[in-house]
Design an enzyme around this catalytic site. Structure first.
Site, PDB file in Angstrom:
ATOM      1  N   LYS A 191       0.696  -0.968  -0.035  1.00  0.00           N
ATOM      2  CA  LYS A 191       0.224   0.024  -0.103  1.00  0.00           C
ATOM      3  C   LYS A 191       0.853   1.226   0.064  1.00  0.00           C
ATOM      4  O   LYS A 191       1.780   1.270   0.823  1.00  0.00           O
ATOM      5  CB  LYS A 191      -1.017  -0.094   1.245  1.00  0.00           C
ATOM      6  CG  LYS A 191      -1.714   1.132   1.270  1.00  0.00           C
ATOM      7  CD  LYS A 191      -3.169   0.748   0.716  1.00  0.00           C
ATOM      8  CE  LYS A 191      -3.950   2.170   0.410  1.00  0.00           C
ATOM      9  NZ  LYS A 191      -3.548   2.913  -0.802  1.00  0.00           N
TER      10      LYS A 191
ATOM     11  N   GLY B 252      -2.715   8.190  -4.190  1.00  0.00           N
ATOM     12  CA  GLY B 252      -2.198   9.706  -4.616  1.00  0.00           C
ATOM     13  C   GLY B 252      -0.926   9.867  -3.918  1.00  0.00           C
ATOM     14  O   GLY B 252      -0.518   9.175  -2.982  1.00  0.00           O
ATOM     15  N   ASP B 253      -0.217  10.880  -4.477  1.00  0.00           N
ATOM     16  CA  ASP B 253       1.117  11.574  -3.949  1.00  0.00           C
ATOM     17  C   ASP B 253       1.213  12.709  -4.714  1.00  0.00           C
ATOM     18  O   ASP B 253       0.165  13.225  -5.384  1.00  0.00           O
ATOM     19  CB  ASP B 253       2.027  10.475  -3.837  1.00  0.00           C
ATOM     20  CG  ASP B 253       3.415  11.049  -3.196  1.00  0.00           C
ATOM     21  OD1 ASP B 253       3.361  10.953  -1.929  1.00  0.00           O
ATOM     22  OD2 ASP B 253       4.386  11.647  -3.725  1.00  0.00           O
TER      23      ASP B 253
ATOM     24  N   ASN C 159      -2.030  19.152  -1.515  1.00  0.00           N
ATOM     25  CA  ASN C 159      -3.294  18.207  -0.698  1.00  0.00           C
ATOM     26  C   ASN C 159      -2.834  18.492   0.752  1.00  0.00           C
ATOM     27  O   ASN C 159      -3.536  18.921   1.480  1.00  0.00           O
ATOM     28  CB  ASN C 159      -3.336  17.038  -1.267  1.00  0.00           C
ATOM     29  CG  ASN C 159      -4.198  16.171  -0.433  1.00  0.00           C
ATOM     30  OD1 ASN C 159      -3.571  15.604   0.504  1.00  0.00           O
ATOM     31  ND2 ASN C 159      -5.566  16.331  -0.514  1.00  0.00           N
TER      32      ASN C 159
ATOM     33  N   LYS D 286       5.353   1.774  -3.197  1.00  0.00           N
ATOM     34  CA  LYS D 286       4.913   3.045  -3.582  1.00  0.00           C
ATOM     35  C   LYS D 286       5.368   3.065  -5.245  1.00  0.00           C
ATOM     36  O   LYS D 286       6.355   2.003  -5.765  1.00  0.00           O
ATOM     37  CB  LYS D 286       6.253   3.871  -3.240  1.00  0.00           C
ATOM     38  CG  LYS D 286       6.075   5.604  -2.963  1.00  0.00           C
ATOM     39  CD  LYS D 286       4.943   5.964  -1.891  1.00  0.00           C
ATOM     40  CE  LYS D 286       4.640   7.331  -2.247  1.00  0.00           C
ATOM     41  NZ  LYS D 286       3.912   8.038  -1.252  1.00  0.00           N
TER      42      LYS D 286
ATOM     43  N   SER E 183      -6.852   5.774   3.903  1.00  0.00           N
ATOM     44  CA  SER E 183      -6.944   5.137   2.883  1.00  0.00           C
ATOM     45  C   SER E 183      -7.476   3.615   3.228  1.00  0.00           C
ATOM     46  O   SER E 183      -8.108   2.810   2.569  1.00  0.00           O
ATOM     47  CB  SER E 183      -5.640   4.857   1.980  1.00  0.00           C
ATOM     48  OG  SER E 183      -5.242   5.999   1.139  1.00  0.00           O
TER      49      SER E 183
ATOM     50  N   LYS F 140       5.854   3.483   8.209  1.00  0.00           N
ATOM     51  CA  LYS F 140       4.435   3.894   8.258  1.00  0.00           C
ATOM     52  C   LYS F 140       3.252   3.365   8.579  1.00  0.00           C
ATOM     53  O   LYS F 140       2.514   3.551   9.295  1.00  0.00           O
ATOM     54  CB  LYS F 140       4.358   5.105   7.201  1.00  0.00           C
ATOM     55  CG  LYS F 140       3.126   6.034   7.265  1.00  0.00           C
ATOM     56  CD  LYS F 140       3.182   6.866   5.980  1.00  0.00           C
ATOM     57  CE  LYS F 140       4.400   7.648   5.477  1.00  0.00           C
ATOM     58  NZ  LYS F 140       4.088   8.708   4.711  1.00  0.00           N
TER      59      LYS F 140
ATOM     60  N   THR G  56      -4.425  13.600   5.434  1.00  0.00           N
ATOM     61  CA  THR G  56      -2.889  13.627   5.823  1.00  0.00           C
ATOM     62  C   THR G  56      -2.479  15.217   6.488  1.00  0.00           C
ATOM     63  O   THR G  56      -2.097  15.228   7.628  1.00  0.00           O
ATOM     64  CB  THR G  56      -1.949  13.582   4.186  1.00  0.00           C
ATOM     65  OG1 THR G  56      -2.498  12.497   3.678  1.00  0.00           O
ATOM     66  CG2 THR G  56      -0.489  13.615   4.624  1.00  0.00           C
TER      67      THR G  56
HETATM   68  P1  NDP Z   1       0.809  17.828  -4.255  1.00  0.00           P
HETATM   69  O1  NDP Z   1       1.099  17.631  -5.552  1.00  0.00           O
HETATM   70  O2  NDP Z   1      -0.667  18.073  -3.971  1.00  0.00           O
HETATM   71  O3  NDP Z   1       1.391  19.054  -3.584  1.00  0.00           O
HETATM   72  C1  NDP Z   1       2.869  19.179  -3.598  1.00  0.00           C
HETATM   73  C2  NDP Z   1       3.179  20.575  -3.093  1.00  0.00           C
HETATM   74  O4  NDP Z   1       4.911  20.668  -3.061  1.00  0.00           O
HETATM   75  C3  NDP Z   1       2.941  21.695  -4.333  1.00  0.00           C
HETATM   76  O5  NDP Z   1       2.577  22.954  -3.702  1.00  0.00           O
HETATM   77  C4  NDP Z   1       4.389  21.551  -5.062  1.00  0.00           C
HETATM   78  O6  NDP Z   1       4.535  22.625  -5.950  1.00  0.00           O
HETATM   79  C5  NDP Z   1       5.309  21.397  -4.074  1.00  0.00           C
HETATM   80  N1  NDP Z   1       6.691  20.845  -4.409  1.00  0.00           N
HETATM   81  C6  NDP Z   1       6.691  19.664  -5.125  1.00  0.00           C
HETATM   82  N2  NDP Z   1       8.108  19.550  -5.426  1.00  0.00           N
HETATM   83  C7  NDP Z   1       8.536  20.376  -5.133  1.00  0.00           C
HETATM   84  C8  NDP Z   1       9.887  20.718  -5.247  1.00  0.00           C
HETATM   85  N3  NDP Z   1      10.932  19.987  -5.711  1.00  0.00           N
HETATM   86  N4  NDP Z   1      10.331  21.959  -4.800  1.00  0.00           N
HETATM   87  C9  NDP Z   1       9.373  22.754  -4.035  1.00  0.00           C
HETATM   88  N5  NDP Z   1       8.141  22.560  -3.985  1.00  0.00           N
HETATM   89  C10 NDP Z   1       7.781  21.294  -4.550  1.00  0.00           C
HETATM   90  O7  NDP Z   1       1.245  16.777  -3.181  1.00  0.00           O
HETATM   91  P2  NDP Z   1       0.705  16.260  -1.727  1.00  0.00           P
HETATM   92  O8  NDP Z   1       0.461  17.638  -0.959  1.00  0.00           O
HETATM   93  O9  NDP Z   1      -0.057  15.115  -1.997  1.00  0.00           O
HETATM   94  O10 NDP Z   1       2.252  15.677  -1.216  1.00  0.00           O
HETATM   95  C11 NDP Z   1       3.164  16.640  -0.378  1.00  0.00           C
HETATM   96  C12 NDP Z   1       4.078  15.706   0.458  1.00  0.00           C
HETATM   97  O11 NDP Z   1       3.388  15.031   1.198  1.00  0.00           O
HETATM   98  C13 NDP Z   1       4.820  14.865  -0.295  1.00  0.00           C
HETATM   99  O12 NDP Z   1       6.215  14.653   0.255  1.00  0.00           O
HETATM  100  C14 NDP Z   1       4.139  13.422  -0.396  1.00  0.00           C
HETATM  101  O13 NDP Z   1       4.994  12.379  -0.502  1.00  0.00           O
HETATM  102  C15 NDP Z   1       3.666  13.610   1.377  1.00  0.00           C
HETATM  103  N6  NDP Z   1       2.782  12.701   1.439  1.00  0.00           N
HETATM  104  C16 NDP Z   1       1.403  13.011   0.934  1.00  0.00           C
HETATM  105  C17 NDP Z   1       0.219  11.999   1.324  1.00  0.00           C
HETATM  106  C18 NDP Z   1      -1.011  12.294   0.507  1.00  0.00           C
HETATM  107  O14 NDP Z   1      -2.044  11.561   1.138  1.00  0.00           O
HETATM  108  N7  NDP Z   1      -1.271  13.245  -0.257  1.00  0.00           N
HETATM  109  C19 NDP Z   1       0.421  10.984   2.202  1.00  0.00           C
HETATM  110  C20 NDP Z   1       1.463  11.172   2.925  1.00  0.00           C
HETATM  111  C21 NDP Z   1       2.560  11.893   2.599  1.00  0.00           C
HETATM  112  P3  NDP Z   1       4.086  22.903  -7.531  1.00  0.00           P
HETATM  113  O15 NDP Z   1       2.768  23.148  -7.224  1.00  0.00           O
HETATM  114  O16 NDP Z   1       4.819  23.923  -7.951  1.00  0.00           O
HETATM  115  O17 NDP Z   1       4.451  21.570  -7.992  1.00  0.00           O
END
Ligand code: NDP
Length: 448
Positions: free
Chosen positions: A90, A165-166, A241, A126, A380, A114, A210
């Site tokens: 997962k 998603g991620d 997100n 993943k 999830s 986790k 999250t």
């Molecule tokens: P989203 O795609 O919804 O948002 C990602 C955000 O981070 C955007 O604002 C994006 O900016 C920014 N970002 C991405 N890459 C970079 C980079 N290299 N430098 C600077 N900013 C960056 O993703 P999520 O919110 O879902 O995920 C964010 C983090 O949380 C990740 O590390 C993910 O693995 C982790 N996570 C997410 C979960 C989930 O349920 N969604 C669960 C657990 C962990 P831009 O819009 O410019 O791309």
């Protein structure tokens, strides 16, 4: 690091050349496991450490698709099925140009521990692709997702591997992926993906989970000091997100959130982020964060990426919610200098190893991502439960379950840190608690 773990670490480095994020994640876990292997030598005898670092299966595949100009594009897709000791693999899918095997393996490795911490029956995996959805039309994203699923479908399933998603994969992408899975297999197998829309098998609270869970974990840490979010200044990075819902819950608990960011830079809004404007810019228009400043006016300011760090803004609670290694040693020093009380990682591994040590030495409450952001995958798993029973739960019921799970993870981490002689060390507590459960299951299941 414990001397018995050192040769295992060296073997992992030799077997996985150039995968620096994966090695960083392994180092972080191994750094906590000394007291465990000292007490449980049978884990070393059974080569549990060697086995846990070697994915059960790694799939790499070609993803061809045609863009709006009629040109053929090729991306590379990945699914790493890391560990199934506790349940089906997962973990999410990430679509971002930086994706390569080392990133997918770091995320999959973290996911094992986790998922174990959530207390739910789920293993770790993943996946993703080096596809950049930014600037692509809906039609292009759909064709990419359909091509991606045309290979992935043969490896996943409700009892096998359940992606979600991620970064770069939200509700839109999950919809296209699910549609293609259904079309190819001719099965309405709701439990094959999570993060689905509410009318076709999704769960209430999954979207918020999250971000909400990260704030709940921080709230539990503050509570151990008799403190809470009310009246606190909070810094959040990201605007996706996780960030959006972390901001929402922190604000509803009385905090003032003063920052948000994306890959183009960050905004500092001393009056407090206006979440409606931020969501319109980032979720609806899929625009750049600078547009927030144009629309908000007042004291809000934009700083371009590379010119200064978001973490220089004085704050009491820091919630990095964007991406890996976005908060380095210099950032951590600045936060400590400015009196930060707590840091909870909404993103996966956003703090560098040096940054983590600086927080710990300064006695800052520090929650690692594998504990603080586990609310997403936990919800999830609640979505999978609803799918299996063909039921859908209310928002309040699901949200209460999430809050209980986050409190449970917090208390488990704290208890294991105490038991292994490192009170207050949530990194050690999370690694030890997450590891022991998986290791015991692996021992019981024999050499496989
Ligand atoms: P989203 O795609 O919804 O948002 C990602 C955000 O981070 C955007 O604002 C994006 O900016 C920014 N970002 C991405 N890459 C970079 C980079 N290299 N430098 C600077 N900013 C960056 O993703 P999520 O919110 O879902 O995920 C964010 C983090 O949380 C990740 O590390 C993910 O693995 C982790 N996570 C997410 C979960 C989930 O349920 N969604 C669960 C657990 C962990 P831009 O819009 O410019 O791309």
């Amino acid at each position: 690091m414990h001397e018995k773990l050192q040769p295992v670490r060296e073997a992992v480095i030799a077997r996985n050349p150039g995968e620096k994020e994966f090695i960083q994640a392994v180092d972080e876990v191994f750094g906590s496991l000394g007291p465990v292997v000292a007490r449980r030598p049978e884990l070393l005898d059974a080569a549990i450490l060697e086995r846990i670092c070697e994915p059960e299966r790694q799939i790499i595949f070609r993803v061809p698709w045609v863009d709006d100009q009629g040109r053929t594009q090729i991306n590379r897709g990945f699914r790493v099925e890391f560990n199934s000791a506790l349940g089906p693999y997962k973990g999410g899918l990430r679509f971002h140009p930086s994706v390569y095997l080392g990133i997918v393996k770091f995320l999959g490795f973290e996911q094992i521990f986790k998922n174990s911490l959530t207390g739910m029956p789920i293993g770790g995996g993943k996946g993703g692709a080096d596809f950049n959805p930014s600037g692509r039309s809906d039609g292009e994203v759909m064709r990419f997702c359909q091509s991606f699923m045309t290979e992935l479908y043969r490896h996943i399933g409700e009892y096998t591997d359940v992606p979600a998603g991620d970064i770069g994969v939200g509700g839109r992408e999950i919809g296209y992926l699910f549609g293609q899975y259904k079309r190819i297999t001719n099965r309405y197998e709701s439990g094959v993906l999570t993060g689905k829309g509410l009318s076709w098998g999704g769960s209430l609270v999954r979207t918020e989970a999250t971000g909400y869970g990260t704030v709940e974990f921080a709230r539990q840490m503050l509570k151990t000091k008799g403190d809470d979010f009310d009246g606190k200044t909070v810094s959040v990075s990201g605007s996706g997100n996780v960030a959006i819902y972390a901001i929402q819950l922190a604000q509803s608990l009385g905090a003032k959130v003063v920052t948000a960011s994306d890959s183009s830079g960050f905004v500092h809004d001393p009056d407090g982020i206006d979440l409606d404007i931020l969501r319109e810019v980032k979720e609806v228009e899929r625009g750049r964060i600078n547009d927030y400043v144009q629309r908000r006016g007042g004291q809000a300011r934009f700083t371009e990426v590379g010119k200064a760090s978001l973490w220089e803004v004085p704050t009491q609670v820091a919630l990095p919610c964007a991406t890996q290694n976005e908060l380095n040693g210099a950032d951590a020093r600045k936060l400590v200098e400015n009196g930060v009380l707590a840091v909870a990682e909404g993103a996966n591994m956003p703090t560098t190893t040096e940054g983590v040590h600086i927080f710990q030495e300064a006695d800052v409450l520090f929650a690692p991502g594998k504990a603080a952001n586990a609310g997403g995958v936990a919800t999830s798993a609640l979505e999978m439960q609803q799918n299996a029973s063909r039921d859908s739960w209310t928002f309040d019921y699901t949200s209460t379950r999430l809050t209980e799970i986050m409190k449970g993870i917090h208390d488990t981490c704290a208890a294991h840190a105490d038991e292994y002689g490192q009170p207050g060390n949530y990194v050690a507590g999370a690694n030890i608690a997450g590891f022991i459960k998986v290791a015991d299951a692996m021992l019981a299941q024999g050499v496989i």
